[in-house]
Design an enzyme around this catalytic site. Structure first.
Site, PDB file in Angstrom:
ATOM      1  N   LYS B 116       0.813  -1.223   0.000  1.00 21.87           N
ATOM      2  CA  LYS B 116       0.000   0.000   0.000  1.00 21.87           C
ATOM      3  C   LYS B 116       0.844   1.270   0.000  1.00 21.87           C
ATOM      4  CE  LYS B 116      -3.483  -2.715   0.241  1.00 21.87           C
ATOM      5  NZ  LYS B 116      -3.920  -3.233  -1.023  1.00 21.87           N
ATOM      6  N   GLU B 200      -2.264   7.482   7.698  1.00 24.13           N
ATOM      7  CA  GLU B 200      -2.848   8.506   6.824  1.00 24.13           C
ATOM      8  C   GLU B 200      -3.980   9.218   7.554  1.00 24.13           C
ATOM      9  OE1 GLU B 200      -3.750   5.897   3.439  1.00 24.13           O
ATOM     10  OE2 GLU B 200      -5.827   5.822   4.092  1.00 24.13           O
ATOM     11  N   HIS B 235     -15.973  -3.478   7.035  1.00 24.22           N
ATOM     12  CA  HIS B 235     -15.162  -3.032   5.904  1.00 24.22           C
ATOM     13  C   HIS B 235     -15.334  -3.920   4.682  1.00 24.22           C
ATOM     14  CE1 HIS B 235     -13.176  -0.123   8.466  1.00 24.22           C
ATOM     15  NE2 HIS B 235     -13.038  -1.081   9.350  1.00 24.22           N
ATOM     16  N   ARG B 292      -7.530  -7.533  -9.717  1.00 26.01           N
ATOM     17  CA  ARG B 292      -8.269  -8.758 -10.028  1.00 26.01           C
ATOM     18  C   ARG B 292      -9.663  -8.391 -10.505  1.00 26.01           C
ATOM     19  NH1 ARG B 292     -11.481  -7.837  -5.494  1.00 26.01           N
ATOM     20  NH2 ARG B 292     -10.273  -7.294  -3.677  1.00 26.01           N
TER      21      ARG B 292
END
Lengths: 195, 495
Positions: B116, B200, B235, B292
């Site tokens: 990430k 973040e 999530h 994907r």
């Protein structure tokens, strides 16, 4: 005939008379509070039914002279019948036959036992025999459908026996870890008698 | 074009891929584990190869066994579906070295975008807006606290190797930083075998908006418009729709360009999804790229009339895209509901077991990508998705009504599903007014319980089934029995 049914969370009393040609006349009321005789007003139903297939029943309900068709789907399970009506699902149990069988139902209520809620695989065992554990302490972790759940000690006590191993498949009702309640805890719960 | 494709997956997605293969005249090879010996994907394939025990590590995640199966059956290519090995760069590399085409992006791209922090760096360089924060993982909570002070609380600690909400922590103030950092690290270590975390800015009140991209080997990159997937539990998305309620033509153009830039910056090939967070001011930030086929790809297929799996196969076979960005048009509105084997009244807890009866909905604009059937035992070892119900209609309002009607006709018995929950979400004012943000379920549907409006009718059905149903069911079977006593034939009776 009278039925005492549990429909999801509601206790429902049904007084029903079979009519000719697949008809039923029923009056339904529900208990407002447990252990009281207070009931709601009675709802009266005049219905006609057709068995469409093993899982499907068509019921026609008379509502002020208008016939409303209700399509329902039925499936028998260990805890009762599941009935689907327009995307809503109802688990219906007959409280009387369950009483006759001598139990609360086929699945015992087991908040005090270390047992999984669904079929699962054991992934972690946090304790060993002889360990003293505190209420809420992690005992064992099981995994079902990629979700891990940790079962915790229901009370303070000592680990007596571990009846499973890592990677073993386990089922609800199976006691994975046996914990002996500590004396202090026993005194706590049955305090009055000891006094 | 390929003659045979091995599908290294199970359930609805394996069947979805098979359908397109068949339409293209390509033979299909399924792989299956012990738990799936009677699974629909195994039954429906042209050939099926057993690859091991039910534990994913022994079967669907076992590269050796899948490669062996592909070689044994002379498959030209492997489609990995989603989950399992679909975003595993080593597997893509392994296919390449065995001369089997991996239907997905090159291994290097999977590696880069799977990290990430690296992905954030690539996007930043490519001019794609990223969420303010670090572009390198950091083991020290003191450094994190310093960065947090710079960008302002609340902040979010995330796992560099992350996904699925694992290793994620919201931090509201400096005093929480040390604990949160340690917890996130150990969770990341447990989930991904890598404890790298970074920080973040935590954005409140955002929508999850993603763009489907297609990139061929000749350098052509297009996007197939957006999908909004704000409605999530743990999530994980459960309702997706396209177009997004929050989209304007100008914003779509801007975000689409950013998605194409993201694909170009990473050297992307094949189908992928660029995910963004969109705030209430119309500002958007890069979240991640999924390398994907996405679970929710069907809604894009419905509005663009483009078969994404067919595109994936053609791209993998080296063919160029046969349309340009200007030719891609979205028509109407599509919604997808994920039907998981789980209990919405009990924190969406998994509900494996035998499906005693299933009746799939049908009708104009209704598509159900389903991996199960009546009598199938849903295994506990895998993701609990059993089907995806997708509807297509002229506009959002019609699509919502169509979905509610389709859900009301969808019958799944024997396991718990969120069908009734999904109906209530779609019927809610918040959903209908497009007030869909990523905290939708927590804020509007926490502790949801099904209403009991038809409980009386259910009670009557119970009694009818007891009185008449049993007799009816037995009538066919009982003809052969002759020596019955009244006690056997009477059934349940009472006085």
């Amino acid at each position: 005939m009278e039925y005492e049914l549990k429909v999801n969370r509601d206790n429902i009393h049904v007084d029903v008379d079979a009519q000719e040609d697949r008809g039923l006349r029923a009056s339904i009321c529900r208990k407002i509070e447990e252990n009281t005789d207070k009931d709601t007003d009675k709802n009266l139903y005049d219905v006609h039914y057709d068995i469409i297939s093993d899982h499907r029943i068509l019921m026609t309900v008379d509502e002020n002279g208008h016939a409303r068709q209700v399509n329902a789907y039925v499936s028998d399970g260990p805890e009762g019948k599941t009935i689907a009506i327009n995307g809503r699902y109802y688990l219906v149990k007959d409280l009387e036959t369950q009483r006759q069988r001598g139990g609360k139902g086929s699945m015992p209520d087991t908040p005090d036992l270390i047992t999984p809620a669904t079929p699962a695989v054991v992934v972690k065992i946090h304790v060993k025999v002889g360990d003293c554990v505190e209420k809420g302490q992690k005992i064992i972790a099981v995994s079902a459908m990629k979700m891990e759940t940790t079962l915790c000690a229901p009370y303070d006590g000592k680990v007596l026996k571990i009846n499973t191993a890592i990677n073993e498949r386990v089922a609800p009702g199976q006691i994975l870890v046996e914990i002996e309640k500590s004396e202090a805890d026993q005194a706590d719960t049955s305090g009055k008698e000891i006094d | 074009m390929f003659k045979k494709i091995l599908i290294a997956n199970r359930g609805e997605i394996a069947l979805r891929v098979m359908n397109t293969c068949r339409e293209m005249g390509i033979a299909t090879i399924a792989v299956y584990s012990d738990a799936d010996s009677m699974a629909l994907h195994k039954i429906n394939a042209d050939q099926a190869v057993y690859i091991g025990k039910s534990d994913p590590a022994d079967s669907y995640l076992n590269m050796d066994k899948i490669i062996d199966a592909a070689k044994e059956t002379h498959a030209d290519a492997i489609h990995p579906g989603y989950g399992f090995l679909s975003e595993n760069a080593d597997f893509a590399r392994r296919c390449e070295s065995e001369n089997i085409v991996f239907i997905g992006p090159p291994a290097r791209v999977i590696d880069d975008l799977g990290d990430k922090t690296k992905a954030r760096l690539i996007m930043k360089k490519g001019g794609v807006p990223v969420i303010p924060g670090m572009t390198q993982s950091c083991p020290d909570h003191a450094v994190m606290a310093k960065e947090a002070k710079k960008i302002g609380y609340p902040v979010l600690i995330k796992a560099a190797a992350g996904g699925g909400g694992k290793g994620m922590r919201v931090v509201d103030s400096e005093t929480e930083m040390e604990d949160a950092c340690n917890q996130a690290q150990s969770e990341a270590k447990a989930a991904f075998g890598n404890n790298a975390v970074y920080l973040e800015k935590y954005l409140k009140k955002t929508r999850h908006v993603e763009f489907q991209v297609l990139a061929d080997t000749r350098g052509n990159v297009v996007h197939l418009l957006e999908r909004e997937c704000s409605i999530q539990r743990r999530h994980q998305k459960i309702i997706e729709e396209t177009p997004s309620f929050a989209m304007t033509p100008e914003l779509r153009e801007e975000m689409g360009k950013a998605a194409v830039a993201a694909a170009r910056a990473s050297g992307y090939v094949n189908a992928g999804t660029v995910e963004f967070l969109l705030d209430t001011d119309g500002k958007f930030y890069f979240l991640e790229v999924n390398t994907r086929l996405q679970v929710e790809h069907p809604i894009t297929e419905m509005i663009t009339n483009i078969d994404i799996v067919r595109q994936q196969i053609q791209i993998a076979a080296g063919m160029p895209l046969d349309f340009t960005q200007n030719e891609i048009r979205g028509r109407g509105h599509a919604i997808e509901c994920r039907i998981y084997g789980e209990d919405p009244e009990n924190s969406f807890f998994p509900s494996p077991g035998k499906i005693s009866y299933i009746k799939e909905p049908a009708g104009p604009g209704v598509r159900n990508d389903c991996g199960v059937y009546s009598g199938f035992e849903v295994p506990m070892e895998y993701d609990p998705i059993i089907s995806k119900l997708i509807v297509y209609a002229a506009d959002r309002k019609e699509a919502t009504c169509r979905m509610i009607n389709a859900l009301s006709q969808y019958v799944v018995m024997g396991i718990k599903t969120p069908i009734a929950f999904l109906m209530d979400v779609l019927a809610s004012e918040q959903f209908q007014e497009g007030e869909t943000f990523t905290d939708f379920i927590e804020t509007s549907f926490d502790g949801w319980k099904q209403n009991a409006d038809d409980a009386d009718l259910a009670a009557l059905i119970y009694i009818i089934d007891e009185m008449a149903g049993k007799k009816h069911r037995q009538s066919g079977i009982c003809l052969s029995k002759v020596n019955e006593t009244p006690w056997q034939t009477l059934g349940n009776w009472r006085m």
